[in-house]
Design a protein around this motif. Structure first.
Motif, PDB file in Angstrom:
ATOM      1  N   LEU A 156       2.694   1.412  -3.599  1.00 30.30           N
ATOM      2  CA  LEU A 156       1.848   1.580  -4.774  1.00 30.30           C
ATOM      3  C   LEU A 156       0.847   2.730  -4.638  1.00 30.30           C
ATOM      4  CD1 LEU A 156       1.114  -2.184  -5.523  1.00 30.30           C
ATOM      5  CD2 LEU A 156       2.869  -0.715  -6.547  1.00 30.30           C
ATOM      6  N   GLY A 157       0.743   3.312  -3.461  1.00 25.88           N
ATOM      7  CA  GLY A 157      -0.206   4.405  -3.242  1.00 25.88           C
ATOM      8  C   GLY A 157       0.286   5.706  -3.837  1.00 25.88           C
ATOM      9  N   PRO A 158      -0.580   6.719  -3.796  1.00 29.80           N
ATOM     10  CA  PRO A 158      -0.180   8.020  -4.344  1.00 29.80           C
ATOM     11  C   PRO A 158       0.912   8.670  -3.491  1.00 29.80           C
ATOM     12  CG  PRO A 158      -2.288   8.192  -3.229  1.00 29.80           C
ATOM     13  CD  PRO A 158      -1.928   6.746  -3.244  1.00 29.80           C
ATOM     14  N   PHE A 189       3.027   3.041   6.676  1.00 28.51           N
ATOM     15  CA  PHE A 189       2.053   1.989   6.371  1.00 28.51           C
ATOM     16  C   PHE A 189       2.561   0.613   6.799  1.00 28.51           C
ATOM     17  CE2 PHE A 189       0.105   5.097   3.414  1.00 28.51           C
ATOM     18  CZ  PHE A 189      -1.203   4.989   3.859  1.00 28.51           C
ATOM     19  N   SER A 245       3.248  12.013  -1.991  1.00 25.76           N
ATOM     20  CA  SER A 245       2.915  13.213  -1.250  1.00 25.76           C
ATOM     21  C   SER A 245       4.068  14.201  -1.375  1.00 25.76           C
ATOM     22  CB  SER A 245       2.672  12.873   0.221  1.00 25.76           C
ATOM     23  OG  SER A 245       2.504  14.049   0.964  1.00 25.76           O
ATOM     24  N   ILE A 259       0.837  -1.204   0.000  1.00 25.61           N
ATOM     25  CA  ILE A 259       0.000   0.000   0.000  1.00 25.61           C
ATOM     26  C   ILE A 259       0.870   1.251   0.000  1.00 25.61           C
ATOM     27  CG2 ILE A 259      -1.630   1.341   1.405  1.00 25.61           C
ATOM     28  CD1 ILE A 259      -2.936  -1.321   2.158  1.00 25.61           C
ATOM     29  N   GLY A 260       1.942   1.237   0.788  1.00 30.40           N
ATOM     30  CA  GLY A 260       2.827   2.396   0.831  1.00 30.40           C
ATOM     31  C   GLY A 260       3.576   2.611  -0.469  1.00 30.40           C
ATOM     32  N   ARG A 310       8.810   9.030  -0.152  1.00 27.09           N
ATOM     33  CA  ARG A 310       8.231   7.703  -0.405  1.00 27.09           C
ATOM     34  C   ARG A 310       8.632   6.740   0.717  1.00 27.09           C
ATOM     35  NH1 ARG A 310       4.077   5.834  -3.009  1.00 27.09           N
ATOM     36  NH2 ARG A 310       4.571   7.176  -4.738  1.00 27.09           N
ATOM     37  N   ILE A 358       6.434   7.282   3.789  1.00 24.05           N
ATOM     38  CA  ILE A 358       5.084   6.739   3.572  1.00 24.05           C
ATOM     39  C   ILE A 358       5.094   5.225   3.699  1.00 24.05           C
ATOM     40  CG2 ILE A 358       3.250   6.458   1.863  1.00 24.05           C
ATOM     41  CD1 ILE A 358       4.032   9.249   0.799  1.00 24.05           C
TER      42      ILE A 358
END
Length: 113
Positions: free
Chosen positions: A51-53, A67, A55, A48-49, A60, A63
Protein backbone atom coordinates in the motif's frame (compact mmCIF):
# COMPACT_ATOMS: atom_id res chain seq x y z
CA UNK A 1 -10.21 -49.10 76.77
CA UNK A 2 -7.31 -48.39 74.50
CA UNK A 3 -7.35 -45.81 71.84
CA UNK A 4 -6.08 -46.91 68.46
CA UNK A 5 -5.04 -44.20 66.04
CA UNK A 6 -5.75 -45.15 62.47
CA UNK A 7 -4.43 -43.26 59.51
CA UNK A 8 -6.79 -42.29 56.76
CA UNK A 9 -6.19 -43.95 53.38
CA UNK A 10 -5.12 -40.63 51.86
CA UNK A 11 -2.40 -39.91 54.42
CA UNK A 12 -1.10 -43.46 54.87
CA UNK A 13 2.19 -44.01 53.02
CA UNK A 14 1.87 -46.54 50.24
CA UNK A 15 4.58 -49.12 49.75
CA UNK A 16 7.08 -48.15 47.07
CA UNK A 17 6.20 -44.43 47.08
CA UNK A 18 8.06 -41.36 48.22
CA UNK A 19 7.08 -37.72 48.50
CA UNK A 20 9.16 -35.05 46.80
CA UNK A 21 8.90 -31.28 46.76
CA UNK A 22 8.33 -29.90 43.24
CA UNK A 23 8.03 -26.44 41.71
CA UNK A 24 4.83 -25.75 39.80
CA UNK A 25 4.50 -22.85 37.37
CA UNK A 26 2.67 -21.93 34.20
CA UNK A 27 5.38 -21.30 31.62
CA UNK A 28 4.55 -19.69 28.28
CA UNK A 29 5.60 -21.32 25.02
CA UNK A 30 8.25 -18.88 23.77
CA UNK A 31 8.27 -20.49 20.31
CA UNK A 32 4.57 -19.70 19.90
CA UNK A 33 5.20 -16.05 20.82
CA UNK A 34 8.08 -15.88 18.35
CA UNK A 35 5.95 -17.39 15.54
CA UNK A 36 2.98 -15.14 16.30
CA UNK A 37 5.19 -12.04 16.33
CA UNK A 38 6.80 -13.07 13.04
CA UNK A 39 3.39 -13.68 11.45
CA UNK A 40 2.03 -10.31 12.59
CA UNK A 41 5.22 -8.60 11.40
CA UNK A 42 5.01 -10.33 8.01
CA UNK A 43 1.41 -9.21 7.55
CA UNK A 44 2.31 -5.64 8.53
CA UNK A 45 5.29 -5.65 6.15
CA UNK A 46 3.17 -7.03 3.33
CA UNK A 47 0.55 -4.32 3.82
CA UNK A 48 3.09 -1.50 4.11
CA UNK A 49 4.97 -2.71 1.03
CA UNK A 50 1.82 -3.17 -1.04
CA UNK A 51 0.00 0.00 0.00
CA UNK A 52 3.02 2.33 0.20
CA UNK A 53 4.21 4.65 -2.53
CA UNK A 54 5.97 3.12 -5.51
CA UNK A 55 9.52 3.73 -6.66
CA UNK A 56 11.12 4.18 -10.07
CA UNK A 57 14.30 2.37 -8.98
CA UNK A 58 12.63 -0.76 -7.51
CA UNK A 59 9.77 -2.99 -8.59
CA UNK A 60 6.66 -3.42 -6.42
CA UNK A 61 7.70 -7.04 -5.67
CA UNK A 62 11.14 -5.91 -4.41
CA UNK A 63 9.55 -3.30 -2.14
CA UNK A 64 7.05 -5.82 -0.75
CA UNK A 65 9.81 -8.40 -0.19
CA UNK A 66 12.02 -5.90 1.60
CA UNK A 67 9.29 -4.73 3.98
CA UNK A 68 7.98 -8.26 4.47
CA UNK A 69 11.37 -9.64 5.57
CA UNK A 70 12.25 -6.58 7.67
CA UNK A 71 8.98 -6.61 9.60
CA UNK A 72 9.04 -10.42 9.90
CA UNK A 73 12.40 -10.29 11.67
CA UNK A 74 11.41 -7.35 13.88
CA UNK A 75 8.06 -8.98 14.76
CA UNK A 76 9.75 -12.27 15.61
CA UNK A 77 12.23 -10.49 17.87
CA UNK A 78 9.48 -8.55 19.65
CA UNK A 79 7.43 -11.75 20.08
CA UNK A 80 10.42 -13.60 21.54
CA UNK A 81 11.13 -10.75 23.96
CA UNK A 82 7.50 -10.71 25.12
CA UNK A 83 7.62 -14.50 25.63
CA UNK A 84 10.84 -14.25 27.64
CA UNK A 85 9.44 -11.47 29.83
CA UNK A 86 6.33 -13.54 30.53
CA UNK A 87 8.54 -16.54 31.31
CA UNK A 88 10.51 -14.46 33.80
CA UNK A 89 7.25 -13.35 35.44
CA UNK A 90 6.09 -16.98 35.69
CA UNK A 91 9.32 -17.91 37.49
CA UNK A 92 8.56 -15.28 40.13
CA UNK A 93 5.01 -16.63 40.58
CA UNK A 94 6.11 -20.27 40.90
CA UNK A 95 4.74 -22.27 43.82
CA UNK A 96 6.06 -25.36 45.53
CA UNK A 97 4.03 -28.45 46.20
CA UNK A 98 4.35 -32.07 47.22
CA UNK A 99 4.29 -34.86 44.64
CA UNK A 100 3.99 -38.54 45.34
CA UNK A 101 6.54 -40.54 43.34
CA UNK A 102 5.66 -44.17 42.76
CA UNK A 103 8.13 -46.92 41.88
CA UNK A 104 6.52 -48.72 38.95
CA UNK A 105 9.36 -51.20 38.41
CA UNK A 106 8.62 -53.01 41.64
CA UNK A 107 11.69 -52.98 43.85
CA UNK A 108 14.38 -52.32 41.28
CA UNK A 109 13.81 -55.45 39.23
CA UNK A 110 13.99 -55.05 35.49
CA UNK A 111 11.33 -56.79 33.40
CA UNK A 112 12.71 -59.60 31.30
CA UNK A 113 15.82 -60.06 33.46
Amino acid sequence: MTSVRRESPESAPRPGTTTQEVTVRRAPNVTAFLAAGAAIGAIAGLLIGALGPGSIAYTRAAIIGFFLMTFLIIGGAVGAIVGLVLDRISVKRARTGAAEVQDVRGGGEHPGA
